[in-house]
Design a protein around this motif. Structure first.
Motif, short mmCIF file in Angstrom:
data_model
loop_
_atom_site.label_atom_id
_atom_site.label_comp_id
_atom_site.label_asym_id
_atom_site.label_seq_id
_atom_site.Cartn_x
_atom_site.Cartn_y
_atom_site.Cartn_z
N GLY A 163 6.38 -3.12 11.97
CA GLY A 163 6.82 -2.85 10.61
C GLY A 163 5.87 -1.97 9.82
N ILE A 164 6.38 -1.36 8.76
CA ILE A 164 5.61 -0.43 7.92
C ILE A 164 5.09 -1.17 6.69
CG2 ILE A 164 5.73 1.67 6.53
CD1 ILE A 164 8.00 2.58 8.43
N LYS A 165 3.82 -1.01 6.42
CA LYS A 165 3.17 -1.66 5.28
C LYS A 165 3.91 -1.37 3.97
CE LYS A 165 -0.53 0.17 3.39
NZ LYS A 165 -1.92 0.64 3.23
N GLY A 166 4.11 -2.42 3.17
CA GLY A 166 4.73 -2.28 1.86
C GLY A 166 6.24 -2.29 1.86
N GLU A 167 6.86 -2.30 3.06
CA GLU A 167 8.31 -2.25 3.14
C GLU A 167 8.93 -3.64 3.20
OE1 GLU A 167 10.43 0.42 3.05
OE2 GLU A 167 8.67 1.59 2.55
N THR A 168 10.20 -3.71 2.81
CA THR A 168 11.00 -4.94 2.90
C THR A 168 12.08 -4.74 3.95
OG1 THR A 168 10.63 -5.48 0.57
CG2 THR A 168 12.51 -6.53 1.65
N GLN A 194 0.34 -1.92 -2.63
CA GLN A 194 0.15 -0.61 -3.27
C GLN A 194 -1.20 -0.49 -3.98
OE1 GLN A 194 3.62 -0.40 -5.78
NE2 GLN A 194 4.93 0.45 -4.17
N ASN A 195 -1.60 -1.55 -4.68
CA ASN A 195 -2.78 -1.46 -5.54
C ASN A 195 -4.09 -1.84 -4.86
OD1 ASN A 195 -1.77 -0.82 -8.46
ND2 ASN A 195 -0.31 -2.28 -7.64
N TYR A 196 -4.01 -2.68 -3.83
CA TYR A 196 -5.22 -3.10 -3.12
C TYR A 196 -5.25 -2.60 -1.68
CZ TYR A 196 -5.66 -6.31 -7.09
OH TYR A 196 -5.77 -6.84 -8.35
N ASP A 197 -4.28 -1.79 -1.31
CA ASP A 197 -4.19 -1.25 0.04
C ASP A 197 -4.22 -2.36 1.09
OD1 ASP A 197 -3.88 0.87 1.84
OD2 ASP A 197 -6.03 0.98 2.21
N MET A 198 -3.54 -3.47 0.79
CA MET A 198 -3.46 -4.57 1.74
C MET A 198 -2.26 -4.37 2.67
SD MET A 198 -4.47 -7.76 -0.77
CE MET A 198 -4.27 -9.02 0.50
N ASP A 199 -2.39 -4.87 3.88
CA ASP A 199 -1.38 -4.66 4.92
C ASP A 199 -0.32 -5.75 4.83
OD1 ASP A 199 0.02 -3.77 7.09
OD2 ASP A 199 -1.51 -4.26 8.57
N ILE A 200 0.61 -5.57 3.90
CA ILE A 200 1.63 -6.59 3.60
C ILE A 200 3.01 -5.99 3.81
CG2 ILE A 200 2.55 -8.15 1.84
CD1 ILE A 200 -0.19 -7.84 0.39
N LEU A 201 3.89 -6.74 4.43
CA LEU A 201 5.30 -6.38 4.48
C LEU A 201 6.13 -7.62 4.25
CD1 LEU A 201 6.32 -5.75 8.19
CD2 LEU A 201 3.97 -6.19 7.56
N MET A 202 7.38 -7.42 3.85
CA MET A 202 8.22 -8.51 3.39
C MET A 202 9.55 -8.53 4.13
SD MET A 202 6.08 -7.23 0.97
CE MET A 202 6.99 -5.90 0.19
N THR A 203 10.15 -9.72 4.19
CA THR A 203 11.51 -9.83 4.70
C THR A 203 12.44 -10.36 3.61
OG1 THR A 203 11.60 -12.17 5.42
CG2 THR A 203 10.52 -10.59 6.92
N ARG A 204 13.72 -10.08 3.80
CA ARG A 204 14.77 -10.84 3.13
C ARG A 204 15.60 -11.43 4.27
NH1 ARG A 204 15.49 -6.18 -0.75
NH2 ARG A 204 14.00 -6.63 -2.41
N SER A 205 15.32 -12.67 4.59
CA SER A 205 15.92 -13.30 5.76
C SER A 205 17.23 -13.99 5.40
CB SER A 205 14.95 -14.32 6.35
OG SER A 205 13.74 -13.69 6.72
N PHE A 206 18.23 -13.75 6.24
CA PHE A 206 19.54 -14.37 6.04
C PHE A 206 19.55 -15.74 6.73
CE2 PHE A 206 20.08 -10.11 4.82
CZ PHE A 206 21.19 -10.02 4.00
#
Length: 263
Positions: free
Chosen positions: A231-236, A159-171
């Protein structure tokens, strides 16, 4: 698509010598990515990269310039997190910050997939299953806290640096080659030793009533690649089967496969 024009995309897997790394590398190479892995130890087959050393990270990223990073490097044992909380925070939280800071300062246009854990949700009731990503996390062990912290850091940097990051919560995921520190591999090892006559026909267990969402590691690896592509940037994103199975049922399956009478 992995290719931009005629140029193949480059993928870097941190902690790639771990359980998931080899499967993810195979999946990426099948999809025609140029893929390299990192390890904190010297290894002729991969980059040496220490997440606690900014210079080490910068050397690798400056040389390879990956289009996408799969951040698998972590202290992933809940039990070990209780024994070594400081080490767990150093690797899972500070190591992630160091990686993101180097990418930011080098101004790399790299997509980063941060691998989190379903442990971040804590205990959930049956009526809340399958768990949506909107479910409020409530981490109840040190490993889970560090993974939730990593998730928050990833969102802030996106959000703050406009970096292309996305996250998982892996089971939970399992498959050939997993350490016997994990329940399915532990049961399989015990059953194999019994089948070979190496021990008495008794499997030692913990809480068999617990239910977990298990997925084959090869499906998990494919999902990570697809998230990096779509995937969409910033999403989990939750990564799992969406179905829980009791540890007792898994144990029964393993005993049936062994062909032995096991207590």
């Amino acid at each position: 698509r992995p290719c931009a024009g005629d140029e193949m995309k480059k993928a870097l897997i941190t902690g790639g010598t771990g359980f998931v790394g080899g499967y993810l590398k195979a999946d990426l190479e099948k999809a025609e990515y140029i893929t390299e892995i990192t390890s904190r130890r010297k290894n002729a087959d991969c980059f040496q990269m220490k997440l606690n050393e900014l210079g080490s990270i910068q050397t690798v990223l400056s040389e390879f310039k990956p289009d996408v990073i799969f951040h698998l490097a972590a202290q992933s044992s809940v039990a070990d997190s209780w024994k070594e909380p400081e080490k767990t925070f150093q690797i899972n939280v500070n190591g992630t910050i160091n990686l993101l800071e180097v990418i930011r300062k080098l101004k790399l246009k790299t997509r980063i997939l941060l691998i989190g854990s379903s442990e971040e949700y804590g205990k959930v009731t049956e009526e809340n299953c399958p768990i949506p990503e909107s479910h409020m996390p409530n981490p109840e062990n040190i490993y889970a806290v560090t993974k939730h912290c990593q998730n928050k850091i990833g969102r802030l940097y996106a959000q703050n640096y406009d970096m292309d990051i996305l996250m998982t919560r892996s089971f939970n995921h399992t498959g050939p080659g997993q350490s016997d520190r994990f329940v399915v591999s532990d049961f399989c090892r015990q059953a194999a030793e019994i089948s070979l006559g190496m021990r008495e026909p008794v499997i030692y267990v913990g809480n068999l009533t617990a239910k977990r969402d298990f997925t084959d590691v090869r499906d998990i690896s494919k999902c990570y690649r697809l998230l990096a592509e779509k995937g969409i940037k910033g999403e989990t994103y939750n990564v799992g089967s969406g179905k829980a199975v009791s540890i007792e049922n898994i144990l029964k399956m393993i005993i049936d496969k062994s062909g032995k009478e096991i207590e």
